[in-house]
Design a protein around this motif. Structure first.
Motif, PDB file in Angstrom:
ATOM      1  N   GLY A 112       0.876  -1.253   0.090  1.00 35.62           N
ATOM      2  CA  GLY A 112      -0.050   0.038   0.074  1.00 35.62           C
ATOM      3  C   GLY A 112       0.985   1.180  -0.077  1.00 35.62           C
ATOM      4  N   ASP A 113       2.058   1.174   0.752  1.00 39.13           N
ATOM      5  CA  ASP A 113       2.864   2.640   0.574  1.00 39.13           C
ATOM      6  C   ASP A 113       3.350   2.790  -0.683  1.00 39.13           C
ATOM      7  N   ILE A 114       3.588   1.817  -1.352  1.00 37.92           N
ATOM      8  CA  ILE A 114       4.123   2.195  -2.842  1.00 37.92           C
ATOM      9  C   ILE A 114       3.000   2.587  -3.659  1.00 37.92           C
ATOM     10  N   ILE A 115       1.901   2.085  -3.353  1.00 40.30           N
ATOM     11  CA  ILE A 115       0.878   2.612  -4.308  1.00 40.30           C
ATOM     12  C   ILE A 115       0.645   4.156  -3.965  1.00 40.30           C
ATOM     13  N   SER A 116       0.569   4.530  -2.837  1.00 46.45           N
ATOM     14  CA  SER A 116       0.490   5.904  -2.180  1.00 46.45           C
ATOM     15  C   SER A 116       1.365   6.849  -2.786  1.00 46.45           C
ATOM     16  N   ARG A 117       2.704   6.149  -2.809  1.00 45.58           N
ATOM     17  CA  ARG A 117       3.963   6.953  -3.701  1.00 45.58           C
ATOM     18  C   ARG A 117       3.443   7.239  -5.032  1.00 45.58           C
ATOM     19  N   PHE A 118       2.675   6.709  -5.790  1.00 43.28           N
ATOM     20  CA  PHE A 118       2.438   6.716  -7.132  1.00 43.28           C
ATOM     21  C   PHE A 118       0.873   7.602  -7.210  1.00 43.28           C
ATOM     22  N   VAL A 119       0.071   7.274  -6.407  1.00 48.10           N
ATOM     23  CA  VAL A 119      -1.334   8.093  -6.516  1.00 48.10           C
ATOM     24  C   VAL A 119      -1.546   8.974  -5.726  1.00 48.10           C
ATOM     25  N   GLY A 120      -0.614   9.224  -4.669  1.00 51.92           N
ATOM     26  CA  GLY A 120      -0.980  10.249  -3.441  1.00 51.92           C
ATOM     27  C   GLY A 120      -1.600   9.385  -2.414  1.00 51.92           C
ATOM     28  N   PRO A 121      -2.035  10.271  -1.252  1.00 55.11           N
ATOM     29  CA  PRO A 121      -2.683   9.682  -0.231  1.00 55.11           C
ATOM     30  C   PRO A 121      -3.986   9.006  -0.561  1.00 55.11           C
ATOM     31  N   LEU A 122      -3.908   7.687  -0.216  1.00 57.22           N
ATOM     32  CA  LEU A 122      -5.189   6.968  -0.533  1.00 57.22           C
ATOM     33  C   LEU A 122      -6.609   7.306   0.176  1.00 57.22           C
ATOM     34  N   GLY A 123      -6.269   8.060   1.022  1.00 58.16           N
ATOM     35  CA  GLY A 123      -7.751   8.892   1.487  1.00 58.16           C
ATOM     36  C   GLY A 123      -8.361   9.641   0.594  1.00 58.16           C
ATOM     37  N   HIS A 124      -7.444  10.430  -0.069  1.00 59.16           N
ATOM     38  CA  HIS A 124      -7.756  11.362  -1.137  1.00 59.16           C
ATOM     39  C   HIS A 124      -8.376  10.642  -2.287  1.00 59.16           C
ATOM     40  N   LEU A 125      -7.933   9.320  -2.590  1.00 57.99           N
ATOM     41  CA  LEU A 125      -8.338   8.482  -3.640  1.00 57.99           C
ATOM     42  C   LEU A 125      -9.857   8.027  -3.329  1.00 57.99           C
ATOM     43  N   GLU A 130     -15.543   8.477  -3.967  1.00 59.26           N
ATOM     44  CA  GLU A 130     -16.801   8.755  -3.417  1.00 59.26           C
ATOM     45  C   GLU A 130     -17.556  10.075  -4.115  1.00 59.26           C
ATOM     46  N   HIS A 131     -17.070  11.121  -4.464  1.00 63.76           N
ATOM     47  CA  HIS A 131     -17.525  12.168  -5.272  1.00 63.76           C
ATOM     48  C   HIS A 131     -17.681  11.741  -6.786  1.00 63.76           C
ATOM     49  N   LEU A 132     -16.962  10.858  -7.315  1.00 64.18           N
ATOM     50  CA  LEU A 132     -17.560  10.366  -8.560  1.00 64.18           C
ATOM     51  C   LEU A 132     -18.764   9.490  -8.767  1.00 64.18           C
ATOM     52  N   GLY A 133     -19.064   8.800  -7.443  1.00 67.78           N
ATOM     53  CA  GLY A 133     -20.171   8.210  -7.363  1.00 67.78           C
ATOM     54  C   GLY A 133     -21.414   8.991  -6.834  1.00 67.78           C
ATOM     55  N   LEU A 134     -21.057  10.063  -6.274  1.00 63.01           N
ATOM     56  CA  LEU A 134     -22.331  10.855  -6.139  1.00 63.01           C
ATOM     57  C   LEU A 134     -22.591  11.660  -7.493  1.00 63.01           C
ATOM     58  N   LEU A 153     -15.648  16.510 -12.419  1.00 62.36           N
ATOM     59  CA  LEU A 153     -15.229  16.607 -10.950  1.00 62.36           C
ATOM     60  C   LEU A 153     -14.027  17.594 -10.690  1.00 62.36           C
ATOM     61  N   ASP A 154     -12.942  17.446 -11.572  1.00 62.25           N
ATOM     62  CA  ASP A 154     -11.997  18.262 -11.357  1.00 62.25           C
ATOM     63  C   ASP A 154     -12.241  19.617 -11.418  1.00 62.25           C
ATOM     64  N   GLU A 155     -13.206  20.239 -12.089  1.00 68.92           N
ATOM     65  CA  GLU A 155     -13.593  21.509 -12.060  1.00 68.92           C
ATOM     66  C   GLU A 155     -14.574  21.861 -10.727  1.00 68.92           C
ATOM     67  N   PHE A 156     -14.838  20.967  -9.940  1.00 69.27           N
ATOM     68  CA  PHE A 156     -15.714  21.269  -8.644  1.00 69.27           C
ATOM     69  C   PHE A 156     -14.900  21.748  -7.629  1.00 69.27           C
ATOM     70  N   ASP A 175     -25.652  30.286 -12.412  1.00 70.16           N
ATOM     71  CA  ASP A 175     -24.464  30.016 -13.385  1.00 70.16           C
ATOM     72  C   ASP A 175     -23.450  29.001 -12.504  1.00 70.16           C
ATOM     73  N   LYS A 176     -24.074  28.337 -11.262  1.00 73.00           N
ATOM     74  CA  LYS A 176     -23.490  27.373 -10.500  1.00 73.00           C
ATOM     75  C   LYS A 176     -24.261  26.127 -10.303  1.00 73.00           C
ATOM     76  N   PHE A 177     -23.491  24.929 -10.380  1.00 72.18           N
ATOM     77  CA  PHE A 177     -24.106  23.721  -9.993  1.00 72.18           C
ATOM     78  C   PHE A 177     -23.507  23.290  -8.874  1.00 72.18           C
ATOM     79  N   PHE A 178     -24.619  22.641  -7.960  1.00 69.10           N
ATOM     80  CA  PHE A 178     -24.281  22.538  -6.520  1.00 69.10           C
ATOM     81  C   PHE A 178     -24.770  20.895  -6.260  1.00 69.10           C
ATOM     82  N   VAL A 179     -23.627  20.276  -5.835  1.00 65.36           N
ATOM     83  CA  VAL A 179     -24.049  19.009  -5.357  1.00 65.36           C
ATOM     84  C   VAL A 179     -23.919  18.791  -3.722  1.00 65.36           C
ATOM     85  N   ILE A 180     -25.011  18.561  -2.988  1.00 63.07           N
ATOM     86  CA  ILE A 180     -24.924  18.438  -1.643  1.00 63.07           C
ATOM     87  C   ILE A 180     -24.130  17.202  -0.989  1.00 63.07           C
ATOM     88  N   LYS A 181     -23.306  17.214  -0.082  1.00 61.72           N
ATOM     89  CA  LYS A 181     -22.518  16.076   0.188  1.00 61.72           C
ATOM     90  C   LYS A 181     -23.157  15.567   1.576  1.00 61.72           C
TER      91      LYS A 181
END
Length: 181
Positions: A112-125, A130-134, A153-156, A175-181
């Motif tokens: 897992g620590d090697i995965i984190s090195r390449f993709v960043g913090p796994l919590g962020h992933l 979760e946001h994509l699913g929403l 999603l990258d623009e949110f 002029d805005k789109f809201f998604v309530i989390k």
């Protein structure tokens, strides 16, 4: 072959081709025989496995601390399957035991620590997924391609509001789109 399996793992969707390639070069082969436990329910989840040859069973106890409870067969895995991703992404203990059922079994494993090195913090992933699913649940977006939803999603921007804050007033320009989390 590794890349094809990695791309099927929902928890890793959204990675770039470069991230997949970098990660795939760090897998190490591990070999097992019938009856070996590759992972055990309750242990720390520190590796992701790609099943290259052989078969394994996934058993789970409802109460892992009950020595008298018989584990329930959850799933059978065959060649080119994967397992171990949930414990790594969610940074929790293993939720099941994986036991080899074939004479021989070969997996490719990555820590897992090697995965984190390449993709960043796994919590962020995990949060990104979760946001994509929403977003994929928004009726107006269901006809979009996955890549388009990921770009959207990258623009949110995450905005926090306090209780009683006014977010939209009647007469405001839409002029805005809201998604309530």
């Amino acid at each position: 072959m590794k890349l094809g399996i990695l791309r099927r793992i929902p928890e890793l969707h959204g990675l770039t081709d470069e991230q997949y390639m970098n990660m795939s070069s760090h897998f190490k082969p591990e070999r097992f025989v019938r009856g070996d436990q590759i992972v055990s329910q309750g242990e720390e989840g520190n590796k992701l496995y790609l099943l290259m040859e052989g078969s394994v069973d996934c058993h789970r106890k409802q109460d892992p601390h009950n020595p008298h409870e018989k584990p329930t067969l959850e799933r059978k895995y065959g060649g080119y399957d994967y397992f171990g991703e949930r414990a790594i992404i969610s940074e929790t203990a293993r939720q099941a035991t994986i036991t080899v059922t074939s004479e021989r079994c070969e997996v490719l494993a990555i820590k897992g620590d090697i995965i984190s090195r390449f993709v960043g913090p796994l919590g962020h992933l995990r949060q990104r997924n979760e946001h994509l699913g929403l977003l994929r649940q928004v009726p107006a977006l269901t006809m979009m391609l996955d890549s388009e939803v990921e770009h959207l999603l990258d623009e949110f921007k995450l905005v926090h509001y306090k209780e009683r804050d006014i977010i939209i007033k009647q007469g405001d320009v839409g002029d805005k789109f809201f998604v309530i989390k």
